[in-house]
Design a protein around this motif. Structure first.
Motif, PDB file in Angstrom:
ATOM      1  N   PHE A 134       5.528   5.970   3.606  1.00 55.16           N
ATOM      2  CA  PHE A 134       4.845   5.876   2.315  1.00 55.16           C
ATOM      3  C   PHE A 134       4.552   7.250   1.770  1.00 55.16           C
ATOM      4  O   PHE A 134       4.718   7.531   0.571  1.00 55.16           O
ATOM      5  N   ASP A 144      -3.674   8.410   2.209  1.00 56.14           N
ATOM      6  CA  ASP A 144      -2.262   8.466   2.569  1.00 56.14           C
ATOM      7  C   ASP A 144      -1.443   7.430   1.825  1.00 56.14           C
ATOM      8  O   ASP A 144      -0.325   7.684   1.396  1.00 56.14           O
ATOM      9  N   LEU A 145      -1.998   6.242   1.691  1.00 55.78           N
ATOM     10  CA  LEU A 145      -1.202   5.188   1.082  1.00 55.78           C
ATOM     11  C   LEU A 145      -1.129   5.322  -0.424  1.00 55.78           C
ATOM     12  O   LEU A 145      -0.087   5.116  -1.022  1.00 55.78           O
ATOM     13  N   LEU A 197      -1.714  -4.748   1.020  1.00 52.98           N
ATOM     14  CA  LEU A 197      -0.783  -4.093   1.925  1.00 52.98           C
ATOM     15  C   LEU A 197       0.554  -4.799   1.960  1.00 52.98           C
ATOM     16  O   LEU A 197       1.613  -4.164   2.007  1.00 52.98           O
ATOM     17  N   LEU A 232       2.607  -3.793  -0.954  1.00 50.47           N
ATOM     18  CA  LEU A 232       3.228  -2.489  -0.755  1.00 50.47           C
ATOM     19  C   LEU A 232       4.419  -2.581   0.187  1.00 50.47           C
ATOM     20  O   LEU A 232       5.461  -1.964  -0.034  1.00 50.47           O
ATOM     21  N   GLN A 287       6.046   8.932  -1.746  1.00 52.55           N
ATOM     22  CA  GLN A 287       5.261   9.485  -2.848  1.00 52.55           C
ATOM     23  C   GLN A 287       5.646  10.925  -3.123  1.00 52.55           C
ATOM     24  O   GLN A 287       5.620  11.389  -4.261  1.00 52.55           O
ATOM     25  N   ILE A 295       3.375   4.483   7.780  1.00 48.14           N
ATOM     26  CA  ILE A 295       2.564   5.220   6.807  1.00 48.14           C
ATOM     27  C   ILE A 295       3.246   6.527   6.428  1.00 48.14           C
ATOM     28  O   ILE A 295       3.167   6.988   5.287  1.00 48.14           O
ATOM     29  N   THR A 322       7.044  -0.250   6.959  1.00 44.78           N
ATOM     30  CA  THR A 322       5.664  -0.426   7.387  1.00 44.78           C
ATOM     31  C   THR A 322       5.117   0.822   8.065  1.00 44.78           C
ATOM     32  O   THR A 322       4.155   0.758   8.783  1.00 44.78           O
ATOM     33  N   LEU A 341       1.428   0.027  10.307  1.00 50.32           N
ATOM     34  CA  LEU A 341       0.512  -0.568   9.345  1.00 50.32           C
ATOM     35  C   LEU A 341       0.048  -1.941   9.811  1.00 50.32           C
ATOM     36  O   LEU A 341      -1.124  -2.302   9.703  1.00 50.32           O
ATOM     37  N   LEU A 346      -6.704   6.775   5.458  1.00 51.01           N
ATOM     38  CA  LEU A 346      -5.651   5.772   5.276  1.00 51.01           C
ATOM     39  C   LEU A 346      -5.425   5.488   3.803  1.00 51.01           C
ATOM     40  O   LEU A 346      -4.290   5.423   3.324  1.00 51.01           O
ATOM     41  N   TYR A 347      -6.524   5.339   3.058  1.00 55.78           N
ATOM     42  CA  TYR A 347      -6.371   5.086   1.634  1.00 55.78           C
ATOM     43  C   TYR A 347      -5.703   6.244   0.921  1.00 55.78           C
ATOM     44  O   TYR A 347      -4.859   6.068   0.038  1.00 55.78           O
TER      45      TYR A 347
END
Lengths: 309, 183, 181
Positions: A172, A249-250, A157, A160, A176, A169, A167, A109, A246-247
């Motif tokens: 993350f 995924d995060l 970021l 998060l 979730q 991805i 760090t 990240l 990316l959005y």
């Protein structure tokens, strides 16, 4: 040896997917813009035809060796960002899933935050070589605007990263999946700050003063035509796709198969597009002042929320 | 096998099809007819559904619309802009001033025939042509491109001495560069 | 206001189109001082235009300075005559700055020389090598025939509507009839 070969083929498959989906999104956005303006827009495959036409120009005009660096750096940035971001979640159920989980490692990240600012710098070098005053003004404005939106983006970021102490991805996405709720709902302030920074990243209205055709003779792109412009357009589409993934995924839990990925990225893409169709343009100092207002405040709230809870 | 005539023809056909469906128009209105470009490109007589789009600089544009009369002062600038575009490039002449001088045929300052100074592909008649006429003319340009007959750029380079002599006749002190297209 | 001007310049004529226009004729040497006086003391702060007429039979050029007074709403036209053989007059650049542009145009189109005018050479006509084109002895059509070409078949520049309608057997509609010859 075979492992490396397979990885290279998977990387090429990722790039082809990003190219096709990015260009299709561009054409669909033009169609939607046309419908909002109460007219028929171009067909959804219009961007492919544009790219093919630019590629088949017979004479190329360049201004020296540094001029190639502008287009090359943009493409390098887009491809490298694409290779770091896992397109599909590892351990998913589709048969092609292992193709699209790219290279990822523990600090990616932070690496992404660094590499995403690399492209416009290369474009600045290429634009400076052409000697057109419009290019230099456009590049200055683009870089100042980037200073604007980087602050809330990095704050979101960092919030998060503080909350979950990782760090990567992929971590993350795993979090979730394990906790069952998306980070969109678990860290709402970070999500809102990141979305407000996204408006500046995609360079739609009201933050499109960098490449505005009537304002500045399209800024840094103004001396590029033919194959240069083809490279810039393609890298723009690929980069758009990379940022959207990316959005997703995060904040939205990643995707398990391609159809869900397309649906989620398209829904997220509609936020800057629909807001941008009906907005006028900000000047550079107005844009920077807006970014350092409410989005930074919400980013600070996100960091406080992350530290205290 | 890769470069023989048949495969070249196939590639040319595909390229011409793509070129005809995505034409970028240089946003440069030189005369009175520029007022007819904006209704054509926007909501009512939408030209974007045919693939036309405005381009900001000559390096990115395909077609240049000469919309109306050209004075001697403007001809120099228009020729310079035309030489900055990348081939394949086309020129469309709007209105009767480009065809035979129009209503300014006896003026000491405007040119009468555009054909002597720039290679023109399509003329659109009228004073000014309505947006429907403009769209008909642009469709004719698309058809000419698809057939492979739109080679104004090569014609310019072949007969360069003749074009430059005509240009220098009306502007004798203009140091017209030989086509150093990199300016 | 009009009475005040008439008191100072008794020869000012009242050309009364809408009640507030005055005409005045002065010598060409007196022009800068008269204009300066009108601007400072009588309130004609605005120079609208410098118009020109070519009296070729009398052998003179005529310059008309159009002044406007915004407070009293009076227009004043100041006429001067210049000899046509050697046209020289003093420039009024220092009184109003916009006179610079007007004088450049007159210098290019009529050939009048303004003493003390500091301006670049070409204004509208670039690469011009003939007599100034707004003089009445300049034949425009002959110049056009010499320099430019006509479209073959259209040199006579006739109105083709009647010819086309006769050739093709179509009727000219009623609203167009009153415009065709």
């Amino acid at each position: 040896m075979e492992y490396i070969l397979i990885k290279v083929l998977e990387a090429m498959a990722t790039f082809v997917l990003a190219f096709i989906v990015g260009m299709t999104y561009g054409g669909v956005v033009r169609k939607i813009t046309g419908r909002v303006h109460n007219r028929l827009g171009p067909p959804w495959y219009q961007n492919f035809i544009d790219a093919f036409k630019l590629f088949s120009k017979t004479r190329g005009i360049h201004h020296g060796a540094m001029h190639f660096l502008g287009a090359a750096f943009l493409m390098v940035t887009s491809v490298v960002s694409l290779m770091i971001i896992p397109i599909l979640a590892p351990g998913g159920h589709a048969w092609y899933n292992s193709w699209f989980t790219n290279l990822n490692f523990n600090g990616d990240l932070i690496f992404l935050i660094y590499i995403m600012t690399f492209g416009p710098l290369g474009m600045a070098m290429g634009a400076g070589q052409t000697g057109n005053p419009n290019s230099s003004i456009g590049v200055t404005r683009g870089l100042s605007q980037m200073v604007g939106f980087e602050i809330p983006w990095v704050m979101a970021l960092v919030a998060l990263m503080i909350t979950y102490k990782t760090t990567s991805i992929v971590d993350f996405m795993n979090i979730q999946r394990e906790t069952g709720t998306w980070l969109m709902f678990a860290n709402p302030f970070a999500f809102i700050a990141a979305v407000l920074a996204m408006l500046g990243m995609f360079r739609y209205s009201p933050f499109d003063i960098v490449g505005a055709p009537t304002e500045l003779a399209s800024g840094p792109v103004s001396e590029n035509g033919g194959k240069f412009l083809f490279t810039m357009m393609s890298s723009g589409s690929v980069f758009t796709f990379a940022k959207l993934v990316l959005y997703v995924d995060l904040f939205m839990g990643g995707a398990n198969n391609l159809i869900m990925l397309v649906v989620k990225t398209f829904l997220l893409y509609m936020i800057p597009v629909l807001y941008g169709i009906v907005s006028p343009r900000y000047r550079t100092e107005q844009a920077v002042r807006w970014f350092w207002g409410w989005p930074t405040f919400i980013g600070l709230l996100a960091i406080l929320y992350a530290v205290m809870f | 096998m890769y470069n023989d005539k048949n495969s070249k023809k196939i590639v040319e056909t595909i390229q011409n099809w793509a070129r005809s469906h995505s034409i970028w128009v240089l946003a440069y209105g030189t005369g009175c007819g520029a007022i007819e470009i904006s209704p054509t490109m926007t909501s009512r007589y939408d030209a974007e559904r045919l693939g036309f789009r405005g381009a900001a600089t000559p390096r990115q544009a395909d077609v240049m619309l000469i919309t109306g009369y050209l004075t001697v002062k403007t001809v120099k600038r228009v020729v310079r802009v035309y030489e900055q575009m990348q081939s394949p490039k086309y020129v469309v002449g709007f209105g009767s001033c480009t065809i035979n001088g129009g209503m300014y045929y006896d003026s000491y300052n405007t040119i009468n025939l555009l054909d002597r100074y720039l290679p023109v592909d399509v003329y659109i008649n009228g004073c000014m042509p309505r947006p429907e006429a403009v769209l008909a003319g642009l469709s004719k340009l698309q058809q000419i491109i698809r057939e492979g007959n739109a080679n104004g750029a090569e014609k310019y380079l072949e007969n360069l001495a003749w074009y430059k002599e005509n240009q220098r006749k009306i502007a004798p002190n203009w140091i017209a560069k030989a086509p150093d297209l990199n300016w | 206001m009009i009475a005040q001007i008439k008191a100072v310049f008794p020869e000012a004529v009242n050309k009364d189109y809408d009640g507030n226009r005055l005409d005045l004729t002065v010598n060409k040497e007196a022009v800068p001082s008269v204009l300066l006086y009108l601007k400072d003391s009588m309130g004609f702060r605005h120079l609208s235009h410098i118009a020109y007429v070519d009296w070729i039979e009398q052998g003179e050029f005529e310059l008309v300075y159009i002044l406007w007074s915004p407070l009293d709403k009076v227009k004043l036209y100041v006429h001067t005559r210049i000899n046509r053989e050697n046209p020289v007059i003093e420039n009024i650049d220092m009184i109003w700055r916009q006179a610079n542009t007007y004088e450049r145009e007159i210098r290019e189109m009529l050939g009048i020389e303004f003493t003390g005018l500091v301006a670049p050479d070409e204004f509208i006509l670039e690469d011009w090598d003939d007599i100034p084109p707004f003089r009445k002895d300049f034949d425009t059509l002959e110049y056009v025939n010499r320099t430019f070409w006509h479209r073959p078949g259209r040199e006579d520049a006739q109105d083709v509507r009647s010819t086309i309608s006769e050739r093709s057997g179509e009727e000219i509609p009623d609203f167009a009839k009153k415009y065709s010859r």
